[in-house]
Write a protein that holds these residues in place. Structure first.
Motif, PDB file in Angstrom:
ATOM      1  N   GLU A  45      36.308   3.793  69.653  1.00  0.00           N
ATOM      2  CA  GLU A  45      37.381   3.208  70.484  1.00  0.00           C
ATOM      3  C   GLU A  45      37.054   1.749  70.833  1.00  0.00           C
ATOM      4  N   ASP A  46      38.028   0.850  70.711  1.00  0.00           N
ATOM      5  CA  ASP A  46      37.823  -0.564  71.025  1.00  0.00           C
ATOM      6  C   ASP A  46      37.203  -0.760  72.416  1.00  0.00           C
ATOM      7  N   GLY A  47      37.660   0.053  73.389  1.00  0.00           N
ATOM      8  CA  GLY A  47      37.188  -0.090  74.770  1.00  0.00           C
ATOM      9  C   GLY A  47      35.676   0.025  74.894  1.00  0.00           C
ATOM     10  N   VAL A  48      35.078   0.888  74.059  1.00  0.00           N
ATOM     11  CA  VAL A  48      33.616   1.060  74.084  1.00  0.00           C
ATOM     12  C   VAL A  48      32.946  -0.238  73.635  1.00  0.00           C
ATOM     13  N   LEU A  49      33.469  -0.843  72.574  1.00  0.00           N
ATOM     14  CA  LEU A  49      32.850  -2.055  72.015  1.00  0.00           C
ATOM     15  C   LEU A  49      33.129  -3.276  72.896  1.00  0.00           C
ATOM     16  N   VAL A  50      34.316  -3.314  73.531  1.00  0.00           N
ATOM     17  CA  VAL A  50      34.655  -4.391  74.485  1.00  0.00           C
ATOM     18  C   VAL A  50      33.614  -4.419  75.605  1.00  0.00           C
ATOM     19  N   LYS A  51      33.332  -3.241  76.182  1.00  0.00           N
ATOM     20  CA  LYS A  51      32.365  -3.162  77.294  1.00  0.00           C
ATOM     21  C   LYS A  51      30.949  -3.420  76.829  1.00  0.00           C
ATOM     22  N   ALA A  52      30.573  -2.814  75.687  1.00  0.00           N
ATOM     23  CA  ALA A  52      29.191  -2.908  75.207  1.00  0.00           C
ATOM     24  C   ALA A  52      28.814  -4.343  74.857  1.00  0.00           C
ATOM     25  N   PHE A  53      29.767  -5.102  74.278  1.00  0.00           N
ATOM     26  CA  PHE A  53      29.456  -6.457  73.818  1.00  0.00           C
ATOM     27  C   PHE A  53      29.980  -7.537  74.761  1.00  0.00           C
ATOM     28  N   GLY A  54      30.791  -7.151  75.748  1.00  0.00           N
ATOM     29  CA  GLY A  54      31.329  -8.137  76.685  1.00  0.00           C
ATOM     30  C   GLY A  54      32.247  -9.135  76.014  1.00  0.00           C
ATOM     31  N   ILE A  55      33.033  -8.654  75.054  1.00  0.00           N
ATOM     32  CA  ILE A  55      33.955  -9.541  74.327  1.00  0.00           C
ATOM     33  C   ILE A  55      35.373  -8.972  74.419  1.00  0.00           C
ATOM     34  N   PRO A  56      36.414  -9.855  74.259  1.00  0.00           N
ATOM     35  CA  PRO A  56      37.793  -9.381  74.352  1.00  0.00           C
ATOM     36  C   PRO A  56      38.159  -8.442  73.204  1.00  0.00           C
ATOM     37  N   ILE A  57      39.166  -7.624  73.440  1.00  0.00           N
ATOM     38  CA  ILE A  57      39.605  -6.639  72.440  1.00  0.00           C
ATOM     39  C   ILE A  57      40.036  -7.314  71.138  1.00  0.00           C
ATOM     40  N   THR A  58      40.602  -8.541  71.244  1.00  0.00           N
ATOM     41  CA  THR A  58      41.035  -9.247  70.025  1.00  0.00           C
ATOM     42  C   THR A  58      39.834  -9.529  69.123  1.00  0.00           C
ATOM     43  N   GLU A  59      38.703  -9.853  69.739  1.00  0.00           N
ATOM     44  CA  GLU A  59      37.498 -10.129  68.939  1.00  0.00           C
ATOM     45  C   GLU A  59      36.952  -8.848  68.319  1.00  0.00           C
ATOM     46  N   VAL A  60      37.013  -7.747  69.074  1.00  0.00           N
ATOM     47  CA  VAL A  60      36.576  -6.452  68.529  1.00  0.00           C
ATOM     48  C   VAL A  60      37.403  -6.135  67.288  1.00  0.00           C
ATOM     49  N   GLU A  61      38.710  -6.339  67.392  1.00  0.00           N
ATOM     50  CA  GLU A  61      39.589  -6.006  66.259  1.00  0.00           C
ATOM     51  C   GLU A  61      39.342  -6.931  65.073  1.00  0.00           C
ATOM     52  N   THR A  62      39.054  -8.209  65.359  1.00  0.00           N
ATOM     53  CA  THR A  62      38.725  -9.140  64.265  1.00  0.00           C
ATOM     54  C   THR A  62      37.458  -8.693  63.543  1.00  0.00           C
ATOM     55  N   ILE A  63      36.434  -8.334  64.315  1.00  0.00           N
ATOM     56  CA  ILE A  63      35.172  -7.906  63.677  1.00  0.00           C
ATOM     57  C   ILE A  63      35.393  -6.628  62.874  1.00  0.00           C
ATOM     58  N   LYS A  64      36.162  -5.677  63.442  1.00  0.00           N
ATOM     59  CA  LYS A  64      36.425  -4.403  62.744  1.00  0.00           C
ATOM     60  C   LYS A  64      37.098  -4.638  61.387  1.00  0.00           C
ATOM     61  N   LYS A  65      37.952  -5.660  61.314  1.00  0.00           N
ATOM     62  CA  LYS A  65      38.654  -5.931  60.037  1.00  0.00           C
ATOM     63  C   LYS A  65      37.679  -6.302  58.935  1.00  0.00           C
ATOM     64  N   GLY A  66      36.498  -6.842  59.301  1.00  0.00           N
ATOM     65  CA  GLY A  66      35.504  -7.242  58.301  1.00  0.00           C
ATOM     66  C   GLY A  66      34.778  -6.072  57.655  1.00  0.00           C
ATOM     67  N   PHE A  67      35.012  -4.843  58.152  1.00  0.00           N
ATOM     68  CA  PHE A  67      34.287  -3.686  57.604  1.00  0.00           C
ATOM     69  C   PHE A  67      35.221  -2.687  56.944  1.00  0.00           C
TER      70      PHE A  67
END
Ligand SMILES: *[C@@H]1O[C@H](CO)[C@@H](O)[C@H](O)[C@H]1NC(C)=O
Length: 219
Positions: free
Chosen positions: A197-219
């Motif tokens: 879930e994006d929310g887990v990665l947002v909290k764990a890395f302290g980054i906005p959801i848009t950045e989580v989604e950008t990184i996820k697209k790379g995999f």
């Protein structure tokens, strides 16, 4: 009486030493001289089924899979050629060892990853590598390796290698397990299926959801 007590203490110490060295071994000890794997067998045990030892000859123990460089034309500029019991080197079955040839284009990276079941020793055949691992206190142990150098990555710790030579590099990695396991850190977190879930990665890395989604697209 004192002698008997002394004998018990010595026996106890020996037992502890013997059992601790057993626990530290990465793989189970072999119970035969060799067990060349039958890669066509579908039977799953703790290891691989052996072929009939009567059919085994000297050439079964030879491996030629590292003669050619891997193809490094990819986003990371690196390639891993396996030399593992379960893939292409069946004579390693039960021997507690695995190998890989690592090729790096100029600037090529073997991205941060761990091997949960093995310590790795890397031998640099060509080029210059910036390498390191991070321990469980998050202390980082970087160094630069040149041709002929060895480096040990302790079992289970996150590590990487970056080619800083002015051309291609290559190295041979050895593992004290026939099946070391490989977990790439970024892929595990941002490329897991089903996705974390994006929310887990947002909290764990302290980054906005848009950045989580950008990184996820790379995999
Ligand atoms: C290396 O990989 C690239 C990308 O997949 C491919 O286009 C190229 O043909 C490959 N080169 C060789 C020598 O196999």
């Amino acid at each position: 009486m004192a002698k008997v007590l002394f004998a018990f203490v010595v026996a106890g110490v020996l037992l502890v030493l013997a059992s601790s060295s057993y626990v530290m071994a990465a793989d189970a000890d072999p119970i035969d001289d060799f067990c060349v794997a039958d890669l066509s067998s579908k039977l799953i045990i703790n290891g691989l089924v052996c072929v009939d030892p009567a059919t085994v000859t000297g050439t079964d123990f030879k491996f030629t899979g590292f003669e050619k460089a891997g193809n490094t034309s990819n986003a990371l500029g690196s390639a891993v050629s396996p030399g593992f019991a379960g893939v292409n080197y069946p004579a390693l079955n039960t021997q507690g060892l695995g190998f890989a040839r690592l090729d790096y284009a100029k600037g090529g990276l073997i991205a941060p990853h761990t091997h949960p079941r093995a310590t790795e020793v890397l031998y640099v055949v060509q080029g210059t590598l910036y390498v390191g691992f991070v321990d469980t206190n998050n202390k980082f142990y970087p160094t630069i390796l040149n041709k002929g150098d060895l480096y040990v990555f302790p079992r289970g710790l996150i590590h990487f290698q970056l080619n800083i030579a002015n051309g291609p590099a290559f190295a041979i990695a050895s593992f004290n397990s026939q099946n070391p396991g490989l977990q790439l850190v970024a892929n595990a977190l941002f490329g897991a299926q089903p996705p974390i879930e994006d929310g887990v990665l947002v909290k764990a890395f302290g980054i906005p959801i848009t950045e989580v989604e950008t990184i996820k697209k790379g995999f």
